[in-house]
Write an enzyme that holds these catalytic residues in place. Structure first.
Site, PDB file in Angstrom:
ATOM      1  CG  ASP A 300      -2.141  -0.929   0.974  1.00  0.00           C
ATOM      2  OD1 ASP A 300      -2.525  -1.111  -0.197  1.00  0.00           O
ATOM      3  OD2 ASP A 300      -2.677  -1.470   1.946  1.00  0.00           O
ATOM      4  CE1 TYR A 384      -9.529  -3.548   6.985  1.00  0.00           C
ATOM      5  CE2 TYR A 384      -9.086  -4.471   4.820  1.00  0.00           C
ATOM      6  CZ  TYR A 384      -9.449  -4.637   6.144  1.00  0.00           C
ATOM      7  OH  TYR A 384      -9.742  -5.890   6.627  1.00  0.00           O
TER       8      TYR A 384
END
Length: 648
Positions: A300, A384
């Site tokens: 990420d 998320y």
């Protein structure tokens, strides 16, 4: 009640380690666009302060930055060093593999738009009863390790697809199973669309906004009041609090960064603890064979960047009390700098008991309450949300707490479909087992730069002659002297932890001054060693790595993990050099891990799950450094059985 702290005391000039400003980012873009190598259609993937230069430069030296620019029309990409100051200029250009730079939010929006315009994509959606493509969400996902051979050398992404019933709907509650577009991120064209068969969409609402369900009754106000203001002082981006001093930084790749943490016990002078601390990478692999799941394995930070994904925080919501905010500047993929207001929150919290003893003979109790200083930020990566909370304590301890919340990444399933690798959370919706690995980089400086790593375990006494009762246990110290030994695993059965010792300084017992490291939450990949996720992220196979400092080695998974050859770069490769770790400038790479077994109670939005890493002084001080914390103030009327302060 939450209020803003007084404005920070301004400084005459920026500190060398202060993050780049919006104006400085704009200067970098102007310098790059003025160069003939940069095309009209140029895109950008972040600009970072050259922190190594900032630390070694003289007071008259100008600041430097490093930028990544992509030129799609000529299929070129560059990493460029830029010197700021009165005469900004580029000083070095290094060609990159065009696939290497991460994906910006601007590129992601562009890729989603080309999917919605593609006839093949629209046709696949129409088979599922979706005709208004404006309500379709497409998240471009990294494809590392799964590039189709016929498109070798191209900068690719694949799309996960979701459907909303209205603009205000939670699209992540309605996965469009089986539809997978493959997108060329340079030409911004859909190469093909996979269709693995129609699966009914969930008809259950996933909306969780206020007012969606009746509110719980009986919740009364809980106020945090600091009538005399906070106990911290802020000068520019420097923070001073209860013996601690540090600087707040920020970067495109890592987001929140802490610099130069020192502690001054009882006014004896500041002592170094950590030179730099940041969450360096996040790796999230999914463990499912489903068509929309098996490719999911994300760096990420290395493929998207924490900086641009950082939230603006809201007073009274994300932090309570007297709040000091720090803004952050980031560069968009379109080359437009922007400011993230309130990107970082600074506040104090009560933390229960710091230390206590009740004397049963005299009836007297001595107790001190603990307070902690928290520096925090939140980043949203599509579905998320991740909160990063660095806490400093009055006893010299440091803790990183990672809070995981947001919306689970779901897959669509048929009513009678078996889900051996996922768990159903709603009709036609299941969530795959997956993990979150957070690589925390700690540039240690315990009492200075000459440090070493020591592994500590509890082991029984092997000699029966020395242990007639069978209950003797030794503290076993094993120095980790070279990088070849520097890949370590945790073992709670032996109370395993690590010490970072200064090789020269000693405490009054003659022991090396040190700090102790605990990695409290860990996870091990439950996959075959030849799997893509195991080969792409070897660093998650150990809970701690130790290396000697090298300014060129900044990221645990390598400088550019996007579409890189799995395992080609990273901490596991650097260790092959086997440099000495005995009395060196030591860098620790700790992996905090969480294995996520999904629960129905986490749907449609997930209550916070936590993972932690903790540092505490271990012989750094000669005795309890928190003896000087004031006793709590009076909290009741004195009486013969209750002394004149609440804890007396």
């Amino acid at each position: 009640m939450s209020t803003l702290a007084p404005e920070p005391v301004p400084t005459a000039a920026p500190h060398p380690l202060d993050p780049l400003t919006v104006d400085e980012l704009a200067v970098v873009v102007r310098v790059l666009r003025s160069d003939s190598r940069v095309t009209e259609d140029a895109r950008f993937w972040g600009v970072a302060l050259d922190e190594h230069h900032a630390r070694v430069a003289g007071p008259q030296d100008t600041r430097r930055a490093r930028a990544v620019v992509l030129c799609p029309s000529v299929r070129r990409a560059y990493e460029v060093d830029v010197e700021l100051g009165e005469k900004p200029q580029s000083t070095a250009w290094r060609g990159l593999d065009v696939r290497s730079p991460g994906c910006s939010s601007e590129e992601a929006r562009q890729a989603a738009a080309v999917c919605r315009a593609d006839p093949r994509f629209r046709e696949a959606l129409a088979l599922r009863g979706i005709h208004d493509v404006s309500l379709v969400m497409v998240d471009p996902e990294s494809i590392g390790g799964f590039e189709p051979p016929e498109y070798a050398g191209r900068r690719l992404t694949w799309g996960s697809v979701w459907h909303r019933t209205s603009e205000d709907d939670n699209g992540y509650a309605r996965p469009v199973q089986g539809v997978v577009p493959l997108i060329d991120m340079e030409s911004m064209e859909v190469l093909y669309v996979e269709d693995h068969g129609v699966v009914p969409l969930s008809e259950e609402s996933g909306v969780f906004a206020a007012g969606t369900v009746p509110e719980r009754a009986g919740l009364r106000p809980l106020e945090v009041v600091q009538p005399d203001g906070p106990s911290f002082a802020v000068t520019g981006r420097r923070i001073d609090w209860q013996g601690w001093s540090l600087r707040v930084g920020f970067s495109h790749r890592e987001g929140l960064v802490l610099h130069d943490l020192t502690f001054d016990a009882a006014g004896k002078g500041p002592r170094q603890v950590i030179r730099r601390a940041a969450v360096n990478e996040m790796y999230v692999p999914y463990f499912d064979t489903a068509s929309t799941q098996y490719r999911k394995n994300f760096f990420d930070w290395g493929e998207y960047g924490a900086g641009p994904l950082t939230n603006s925080l809201a007073l009274g919501c994300d932090c309570l009390g007297v709040i000091q905010y720090f803004d952050a500047a980031v560069l968009g993929g379109d080359g437009v700098p922007r400011l993230i207001p309130n990107a970082i929150c600074l506040h104090e919290e009560d933390d229960g008991i710091l230390w206590k003893h009740h004397d049963g003979r005299t009836g007297r109790t001595e107790v001190r309450r603990s307070r902690r200083l928290i520096i925090s930020a939140f980043a949203t990566v599509a579905n998320y949300d991740y909160g990063f909370y660095w806490s400093l304590y009055q006893d010299g301890s440091v803790m990183l707490e990672i809070k995981m919340t947001g919306i689970l990444s779901a897959t669509g399933v048929a009513e009678d479909e078996e889900t051996p690798y996922a768990r159903r959370v709603a009709p036609n919706v299941a969530v795959t087992n997956h993990q979150h690995h957070f690589a925390v980089r700690l540039d240690m400086a315990v009492d200075g730069p000459s440090n070493r790593l020591v592994e500590v375990t509890a082991e029984h006494e092997p000699d029966p002659a020395l242990d007639p009762y069978g209950n003797a246990a030794r503290t076993v110290l094993r120095p980790i002297r070279t990088e070849s030994e520097g890949a370590r695993r945790t073992d709670p059965s032996r109370a395993l932890h690590w010490r970072v010792e200064n090789t020269e300084a000693r405490n009054r017992m003659g022991e090396p001054t040190a700090y102790r490291l605990h990695v409290e939450n860990t996870a091990v990949l439950p996959v075959r060693e030849d799997s893509v996720c195991a080969r792409r992220a070897p660093f998650v196979g150990r809970q701690l790595w130790a290396t000697a400092y090298d300014s060129a080695r900044r990221f645990v998974a390598g400088e550019y993990p996007n579409q890189a050859e799995p395992g080609a770069d990273g901490v596991h490769k650097w260790q092959e050099e086997n440099r000495s770790l005995d009395g060196t400038d030591l860098v620790l790479w700790a992996t905090v891990g969480s294995h996520h077994f999904p629960r129905p109670e986490e749907w449609p939005v997930m209550p916070v799950a936590k993972a932690r890493l903790r540092l505490e002084p271990d012989g750094f001080f000669d005795r309890n450094p928190a003896l000087d914390v004031p006793a709590p103030v009076s909290c009741h009327t004195p009486s013969p059985t209750a002394p004149d302060h609440c804890c007396g």
